[in-house]
Scaffold this motif. Sequence first.
Motif, PDB file in Angstrom:
ATOM      1  N   GLY A  22       0.717  -1.211  -0.042  1.00  0.00           N
ATOM      2  CA  GLY A  22       0.013   0.040  -0.236  1.00  0.00           C
ATOM      3  C   GLY A  22       0.599   1.380  -0.327  1.00  0.00           C
ATOM      4  N   VAL A  23       0.230   1.851  -0.492  1.00  0.00           N
ATOM      5  CA  VAL A  23       0.781   4.421   0.095  1.00  0.00           C
ATOM      6  C   VAL A  23       0.141   4.872   0.128  1.00  0.00           C
ATOM      7  CG1 VAL A  23       2.163   5.387  -2.234  1.00  0.00           C
ATOM      8  CG2 VAL A  23       2.493   3.260  -2.543  1.00  0.00           C
ATOM      9  N   LEU A  24       0.314   5.316   0.725  1.00  0.00           N
ATOM     10  CA  LEU A  24      -0.461   6.692   1.567  1.00  0.00           C
ATOM     11  C   LEU A  24       0.412   8.204   0.792  1.00  0.00           C
ATOM     12  CD1 LEU A  24      -2.195   7.645   3.488  1.00  0.00           C
ATOM     13  CD2 LEU A  24      -0.122   7.613   4.993  1.00  0.00           C
ATOM     14  N   ILE A  25       0.023   8.949   0.419  1.00  0.00           N
ATOM     15  CA  ILE A  25       0.150  10.322   0.824  1.00  0.00           C
ATOM     16  C   ILE A  25      -0.537  11.174   1.964  1.00  0.00           C
ATOM     17  CG2 ILE A  25       0.067  11.961  -1.292  1.00  0.00           C
ATOM     18  CD1 ILE A  25       0.332   9.843  -3.601  1.00  0.00           C
ATOM     19  N   ALA A  26       0.435  11.326   2.711  1.00  0.00           N
ATOM     20  CA  ALA A  26      -0.103  12.148   3.763  1.00  0.00           C
ATOM     21  C   ALA A  26       0.046  14.152   3.502  1.00  0.00           C
ATOM     22  CB  ALA A  26       0.531  11.786   4.597  1.00  0.00           C
ATOM     23  N   ALA A  27      -0.771  14.437   3.176  1.00  0.00           N
ATOM     24  CA  ALA A  27      -0.985  16.005   2.160  1.00  0.00           C
ATOM     25  C   ALA A  27      -1.585  17.335   3.472  1.00  0.00           C
ATOM     26  CB  ALA A  27      -1.657  15.850   1.100  1.00  0.00           C
ATOM     27  N   CYS A  28      -1.075  18.099   3.181  1.00  0.00           N
ATOM     28  CA  CYS A  28      -1.745  19.369   3.839  1.00  0.00           C
ATOM     29  C   CYS A  28      -3.292  19.368   2.952  1.00  0.00           C
ATOM     30  CB  CYS A  28      -1.276  20.603   3.377  1.00  0.00           C
ATOM     31  SG  CYS A  28       0.180  20.613   3.576  1.00  0.00           S
ATOM     32  N   HIS A  29      -4.630  19.719   4.558  1.00  0.00           N
ATOM     33  CA  HIS A  29      -5.497  19.419   3.849  1.00  0.00           C
ATOM     34  C   HIS A  29      -5.703  21.196   3.125  1.00  0.00           C
ATOM     35  CE1 HIS A  29      -7.822  17.700   7.728  1.00  0.00           C
ATOM     36  NE2 HIS A  29      -6.384  18.425   8.312  1.00  0.00           N
ATOM     37  N   PRO A  30      -6.601  21.066   2.570  1.00  0.00           N
ATOM     38  CA  PRO A  30      -7.162  22.224   1.281  1.00  0.00           C
ATOM     39  C   PRO A  30      -7.309  23.143   0.968  1.00  0.00           C
ATOM     40  CG  PRO A  30      -8.451  19.685   1.288  1.00  0.00           C
ATOM     41  CD  PRO A  30      -7.666  20.157   2.954  1.00  0.00           C
ATOM     42  N   ASN A  31      -6.287  23.906   1.012  1.00  0.00           N
ATOM     43  CA  ASN A  31      -6.649  25.529   0.952  1.00  0.00           C
ATOM     44  C   ASN A  31      -5.495  25.995   1.766  1.00  0.00           C
ATOM     45  OD1 ASN A  31      -8.262  25.855  -0.726  1.00  0.00           O
ATOM     46  ND2 ASN A  31      -9.685  26.087   0.788  1.00  0.00           N
ATOM     47  N   TYR A  32      -4.090  24.939   2.718  1.00  0.00           N
ATOM     48  CA  TYR A  32      -3.354  25.518   3.677  1.00  0.00           C
ATOM     49  C   TYR A  32      -2.124  24.290   3.164  1.00  0.00           C
ATOM     50  CZ  TYR A  32      -7.451  26.605   6.503  1.00  0.00           C
ATOM     51  OH  TYR A  32      -8.248  26.947   7.474  1.00  0.00           O
ATOM     52  N   CYS A  33      -2.151  24.998   1.838  1.00  0.00           N
ATOM     53  CA  CYS A  33      -0.773  24.797   1.174  1.00  0.00           C
ATOM     54  C   CYS A  33       0.227  25.239   1.190  1.00  0.00           C
ATOM     55  CB  CYS A  33      -1.108  23.602  -0.856  1.00  0.00           C
ATOM     56  SG  CYS A  33       0.734  22.923  -0.963  1.00  0.00           S
ATOM     57  N   ARG A  34       1.725  25.315   1.214  1.00  0.00           N
ATOM     58  CA  ARG A  34       2.019  25.944   0.916  1.00  0.00           C
ATOM     59  C   ARG A  34       3.238  26.523  -0.139  1.00  0.00           C
ATOM     60  NH1 ARG A  34       6.280  26.105   6.105  1.00  0.00           N
ATOM     61  NH2 ARG A  34       6.372  28.138   5.720  1.00  0.00           N
ATOM     62  N   TYR A  35       2.826  25.521  -1.030  1.00  0.00           N
ATOM     63  CA  TYR A  35       3.453  25.626  -2.263  1.00  0.00           C
ATOM     64  C   TYR A  35       2.212  26.077  -3.433  1.00  0.00           C
ATOM     65  CZ  TYR A  35       7.333  23.689  -0.200  1.00  0.00           C
ATOM     66  OH  TYR A  35       8.517  24.527   0.554  1.00  0.00           O
ATOM     67  N   ASN A  36       0.458  26.477  -2.589  1.00  0.00           N
ATOM     68  CA  ASN A  36      -0.485  26.835  -3.271  1.00  0.00           C
ATOM     69  C   ASN A  36      -0.502  25.759  -4.629  1.00  0.00           C
ATOM     70  OD1 ASN A  36       0.089  29.675  -2.866  1.00  0.00           O
ATOM     71  ND2 ASN A  36       1.414  29.996  -3.895  1.00  0.00           N
ATOM     72  N   GLY A  37      -1.363  24.796  -4.011  1.00  0.00           N
ATOM     73  CA  GLY A  37      -2.163  23.383  -4.323  1.00  0.00           C
ATOM     74  C   GLY A  37      -1.442  23.031  -4.825  1.00  0.00           C
ATOM     75  N   GLY A  38      -0.506  22.586  -3.871  1.00  0.00           N
ATOM     76  CA  GLY A  38       0.543  21.257  -4.135  1.00  0.00           C
ATOM     77  C   GLY A  38      -0.442  19.908  -3.977  1.00  0.00           C
ATOM     78  N   ASN A  39      -1.051  20.443  -2.787  1.00  0.00           N
ATOM     79  CA  ASN A  39      -2.406  18.513  -2.485  1.00  0.00           C
ATOM     80  C   ASN A  39      -3.276  18.635  -3.779  1.00  0.00           C
ATOM     81  OD1 ASN A  39      -3.478  21.108  -1.698  1.00  0.00           O
ATOM     82  ND2 ASN A  39      -3.937  21.330   0.096  1.00  0.00           N
ATOM     83  N   ARG A  40      -3.518  19.737  -3.985  1.00  0.00           N
ATOM     84  CA  ARG A  40      -5.063  19.401  -5.018  1.00  0.00           C
ATOM     85  C   ARG A  40      -3.991  18.703  -6.386  1.00  0.00           C
ATOM     86  NH1 ARG A  40      -9.748  19.378  -3.195  1.00  0.00           N
ATOM     87  NH2 ARG A  40     -10.313  21.198  -2.065  1.00  0.00           N
ATOM     88  N   TYR A  41      -3.170  19.148  -6.502  1.00  0.00           N
ATOM     89  CA  TYR A  41      -2.158  17.897  -7.686  1.00  0.00           C
ATOM     90  C   TYR A  41      -1.933  16.607  -7.556  1.00  0.00           C
ATOM     91  CZ  TYR A  41       1.463  17.683 -11.766  1.00  0.00           C
ATOM     92  OH  TYR A  41       1.699  17.910 -12.881  1.00  0.00           O
ATOM     93  N   ALA A  42      -1.923  16.326  -6.161  1.00  0.00           N
ATOM     94  CA  ALA A  42      -1.875  14.969  -5.896  1.00  0.00           C
ATOM     95  C   ALA A  42      -2.843  14.699  -5.708  1.00  0.00           C
ATOM     96  CB  ALA A  42      -0.365  15.307  -4.172  1.00  0.00           C
ATOM     97  N   GLU A  43      -3.873  15.252  -5.418  1.00  0.00           N
ATOM     98  CA  GLU A  43      -5.196  14.354  -4.941  1.00  0.00           C
ATOM     99  C   GLU A  43      -5.294  14.086  -7.074  1.00  0.00           C
ATOM    100  OE1 GLU A  43      -9.393  15.381  -3.385  1.00  0.00           O
ATOM    101  OE2 GLU A  43      -8.617  17.108  -4.530  1.00  0.00           O
ATOM    102  N   SER A  44      -5.482  15.361  -7.112  1.00  0.00           N
ATOM    103  CA  SER A  44      -6.078  14.948  -8.863  1.00  0.00           C
ATOM    104  C   SER A  44      -4.345  13.083  -9.641  1.00  0.00           C
ATOM    105  CB  SER A  44      -5.885  16.132  -9.821  1.00  0.00           C
ATOM    106  OG  SER A  44      -4.340  16.528 -10.209  1.00  0.00           O
ATOM    107  N   ARG A  45      -3.856  13.496  -9.325  1.00  0.00           N
ATOM    108  CA  ARG A  45      -2.995  12.251  -9.994  1.00  0.00           C
ATOM    109  C   ARG A  45      -3.034  11.009  -9.000  1.00  0.00           C
ATOM    110  NH1 ARG A  45       3.194  14.868  -9.280  1.00  0.00           N
ATOM    111  NH2 ARG A  45       3.964  15.246 -11.340  1.00  0.00           N
TER     112      ARG A  45
END
Length: 148
Positions: free
Chosen positions: A67-90
């Motif tokens: 299994g693989v877990l990608i643990a990300a910042c909460h939406p709208n709290y990414c230090r890099y302006n949406g990197g977490n949403r980019y990860a979500e689409s991937r």
Amino acid sequence: MNKKEEVKEFEPKILAFTCNWSSYSSADQAGISRTSYPPNVQIIRVMCSGRVDPLYVVDAFLNGADGVLIAACHPNYCRYNGGNRYAESRVKFLKMLMEEIGVEPTRLRIEWISALEGRRFVEVVQEMVDELRKLGALLEKNDWRESV
């Protein structure tokens, strides 16, 4: 003399990519507060969940991760302006591919975990371990590498 063989319960291997600014700190907080979590997880610290290349996920599965877990910042709290949403689409894209080749998409997870949520990190890891135990080993269960 008959020897009873002990049946050892399957222990899944999980690779967790954790955001430096949020979920890595939550895993650290869990340790500092002495909250134990299964040793099944290997943590890799990344600067942002958006930097987790899909090939890293594929490579993890090809090299024995169940299994693989990608643990990300909460939406709208990414230090890099949406990197977490980019990860979500991937992750959505990877799950479609996994399903296409016969690998259970539940083996890949993305979770929003902030730096102050050590307990949540522990819960997510435990949930993954429990789910993967039910699914069994990836490489033994599926002969999916033939279709890659």
